[in-house]
Design an enzyme around this catalytic site. Structure first.
Site, mmCIF file in Angstrom:
data_model
loop_
_atom_site.group_PDB
_atom_site.id
_atom_site.type_symbol
_atom_site.label_atom_id
_atom_site.label_comp_id
_atom_site.label_asym_id
_atom_site.label_seq_id
_atom_site.Cartn_x
_atom_site.Cartn_y
_atom_site.Cartn_z
ATOM 1 N N ARG A 75 10.579 -0.978 12.484
ATOM 2 C CA ARG A 75 9.369 -0.647 13.234
ATOM 3 C C ARG A 75 9.187 -1.577 14.434
ATOM 4 N NH1 ARG A 75 4.559 0.007 8.851
ATOM 5 N NH2 ARG A 75 3.503 -1.069 10.546
ATOM 6 N N LYS B 238 0.826 -1.216 0.000
ATOM 7 C CA LYS B 238 0.000 0.000 0.000
ATOM 8 C C LYS B 238 0.865 1.274 0.000
ATOM 9 C CE LYS B 238 -2.397 -0.880 3.769
ATOM 10 N NZ LYS B 238 -1.794 -2.182 4.168
ATOM 11 N N ARG C 66 -9.946 1.023 8.694
ATOM 12 C CA ARG C 66 -9.508 -0.345 9.005
ATOM 13 C C ARG C 66 -10.608 -1.158 9.669
ATOM 14 N NH1 ARG C 66 -3.637 0.610 9.239
ATOM 15 N NH2 ARG C 66 -2.502 -1.323 9.532
ATOM 16 N N ARG D 57 11.443 -9.514 4.161
ATOM 17 C CA ARG D 57 12.369 -8.882 3.211
ATOM 18 C C ARG D 57 12.469 -7.378 3.499
ATOM 19 N NH1 ARG D 57 10.411 -11.019 -1.425
ATOM 20 N NH2 ARG D 57 9.263 -9.166 -2.010
ATOM 21 N N ARG E 140 -1.281 -8.413 13.717
ATOM 22 C CA ARG E 140 -1.673 -7.473 12.646
ATOM 23 C C ARG E 140 -2.456 -8.196 11.556
ATOM 24 N NH1 ARG E 140 3.963 -5.070 11.197
ATOM 25 N NH2 ARG E 140 2.874 -3.963 9.542
HETATM 26 P P1 AMP Z 1 0.410 0.691 9.291
HETATM 27 O O1 AMP Z 1 1.557 1.649 9.222
HETATM 28 O O2 AMP Z 1 -0.745 1.095 8.424
HETATM 29 O O3 AMP Z 1 0.832 -0.735 9.085
HETATM 30 O O4 AMP Z 1 -0.152 0.769 10.783
HETATM 31 C C1 AMP Z 1 0.658 0.392 11.889
HETATM 32 C C2 AMP Z 1 -0.188 0.282 13.132
HETATM 33 O O5 AMP Z 1 -0.797 1.544 13.425
HETATM 34 C C3 AMP Z 1 -1.361 -0.685 13.071
HETATM 35 O O6 AMP Z 1 -0.957 -2.023 13.332
HETATM 36 C C4 AMP Z 1 -2.260 -0.137 14.170
HETATM 37 O O7 AMP Z 1 -1.757 -0.434 15.453
HETATM 38 C C5 AMP Z 1 -2.085 1.367 13.975
HETATM 39 N N1 AMP Z 1 -3.065 1.895 12.997
HETATM 40 C C6 AMP Z 1 -2.788 2.485 11.812
HETATM 41 N N2 AMP Z 1 -3.909 2.845 11.178
HETATM 42 C C7 AMP Z 1 -4.930 2.469 11.979
HETATM 43 C C8 AMP Z 1 -6.340 2.544 11.885
HETATM 44 N N3 AMP Z 1 -6.938 3.078 10.800
HETATM 45 N N4 AMP Z 1 -7.084 2.048 12.914
HETATM 46 C C9 AMP Z 1 -6.510 1.520 14.003
HETATM 47 N N5 AMP Z 1 -5.184 1.394 14.157
HETATM 48 C C10 AMP Z 1 -4.386 1.869 13.157
#
Ligand code: AMP
Length: 206
Positions: A139, A13, A88, A126, A150
């Site tokens: 991260r 994404k 989400r 990777r 996740r």
């Molecule tokens: P990402 O960078 O999109 O993979 O998001 C990393 C983490 O941020 C996720 O695993 C959640 O803990 C939190 N997070 C990001 N976006 C959302 C969302 N829309 N709703 C809830 N938690 C979020």
């Protein structure tokens, strides 16, 4: 142009959002990036999100809806945006409908990057190896335990959005297993297709 990019962790994404930013002169609104910035700045939202994110669980809906609403109002988002990692949950999608309606904005499309689940773990592994090789900080949630949570959160809470937006006629599904350039081309083709624009009545409905 206002878009949502939907897909599990590791689907690409972020990479495709960047390509859409370049092509359409829009901004990438990543709730994950915003939350990580809040953690780095040690804001009250960051303090609330830190442990939840490290675990791989979802931050409460009201927190992310609040930050995305504020971010959409910034001048650089006037030309459009691609939402990456939001919504989400179905509750977030419904809150997004209300926000768009209030702000008198419409959504052009929801793009689903469909990937084979078995490929996700190796893709993320990777990514971690590449980040380490570049000397970047990995991260907090890029580890096996958090990844499992996740992926479970995606399956249970986010995947229902595919049906949700499909029923609204807003969904464009692209094969996310192809190479990066091919995925970009498929997204561009889907957006250029005559039926790609979904009317206000389809997406703004609560
Ligand atoms: P990402 O960078 O999109 O993979 O998001 C990393 C983490 O941020 C996720 O695993 C959640 O803990 C939190 N997070 C990001 N976006 C959302 C969302 N829309 N709703 C809830 N938690 C979020």
């Amino acid at each position: 142009m206002r878009l949502i990019l939907l897909g599990p962790p590791g689907a690409g994404k972020g990479t495709q959002a960047q390509r859409l930013v370049q092509r359409h002169g829009i901004v990438q609104l990543s709730t994950g990036d915003m939350l990580r910035a809040a953690i780095a700045a040690n804001t009250p939202i960051g303090q609330k999100a830190k442990d939840i994110m490290a675990r791989g669980a979802l931050v409460p809906d009201d927190v992310v809806v609040g930050i995305i609403s504020e971010r959409m109002d910034k001048p650089d988002a006037k030309n459009g945006f691609v939402l990456d990692g939001f919504p989400r949950t179905v509750a977030q999608a419904e809150a997004l409908n209300r926000l768009l309606k209030e702000k008198n904005l419409n959504l052009d499309a929801v793009i689903e990057l469909r990937v084979d689940e078995d490929a996700l773990l190796s893709r993320i592994e990777r990514r971690i190896a590449e980040m380490k090789a570049r000397g970047e900080t990995v991260r907090a949630d890029d580890n096996a335990d958090a990844l499992k949570i996740r992926l479970d959160a995606y399956r249970a809470q986010t995947a229902p959005l595919i049906t949700y937006y499909g029923q609204k006629g807003a969904l464009k599904t692209v094969d996310g297993m192809a190479g990066i350039d091919e995925v970009t081309a498929a997204i561009n083709a889907a957006l250029a297709a005559p039926d790609s624009s979904v009317g206000r009545q389809n997406t703004a409905r609560a």
